[in-house]
Motif scaffolding. Structure first.
Motif, short mmCIF file in Angstrom:
data_model
loop_
_atom_site.label_atom_id
_atom_site.label_comp_id
_atom_site.label_asym_id
_atom_site.label_seq_id
_atom_site.Cartn_x
_atom_site.Cartn_y
_atom_site.Cartn_z
N UNK A 73 0.83 -1.20 0.00
CA UNK A 73 0.00 0.00 0.00
C UNK A 73 0.87 1.27 0.00
N UNK A 74 1.95 1.28 0.75
CA UNK A 74 2.84 2.44 0.78
C UNK A 74 3.56 2.63 -0.55
N UNK A 75 3.93 1.54 -1.18
CA UNK A 75 4.60 1.62 -2.48
C UNK A 75 3.64 2.16 -3.53
N UNK A 76 2.40 1.66 -3.53
CA UNK A 76 1.38 2.18 -4.45
C UNK A 76 1.17 3.66 -4.20
N UNK A 77 1.10 4.06 -2.95
CA UNK A 77 0.92 5.47 -2.60
C UNK A 77 2.10 6.32 -3.08
N UNK A 78 3.31 5.79 -2.95
CA UNK A 78 4.49 6.51 -3.43
C UNK A 78 4.42 6.72 -4.94
#
Length: 101
Positions: A73-78
């Motif tokens: 989820x954090x990678x997608x957000x980045x």
């Protein structure tokens, strides 16, 4: 046609000195400096690779980022955040490097 991605083993076979320098200088020195955490370094690396369109390197670094504590989820957000700074096509190309769940 997209160039194949090299991992540590295939890089060592193709360019032994480059693999040695990468391991010794980049991973055994730069990545271990204390001013930034491995998680922070992974975020920076994903951002730089995305902005520069270096998608061949992204799958390995996405996996490494997860080992360094970033969630999917954090990678997608980045990558979503990068769409506005690095460009929409760069972000979408980066997202295609994420494996399906």
């Amino acid at each position: 046609m997209m160039a194949k991605s090299l991992n540590r083993e295939t890089l060592a076979k193709l360019a032994p000195k480059l693999a040695e320098l990468s391991q010794e200088i980049l991973f055994n020195d730069i990545w271990k400096r204390e001013a930034l955490t491995p998680r922070e370094r992974s975020l920076l690396t994903l951002g730089a690779l995305t902005a520069l369109g270096r998608v061949q390197q992204l799958p390995w670094h996405i996996d490494f980022a997860q080992q360094n504590g970033l969630t999917r989820e954090q990678i997608v957000e980045a990558f979503t955040h990068l769409a506005f700074y690095a460009g929409w096509p760069a972000a979408v190309s980066a997202l295609t490097c994420l494996e399906e769940e």
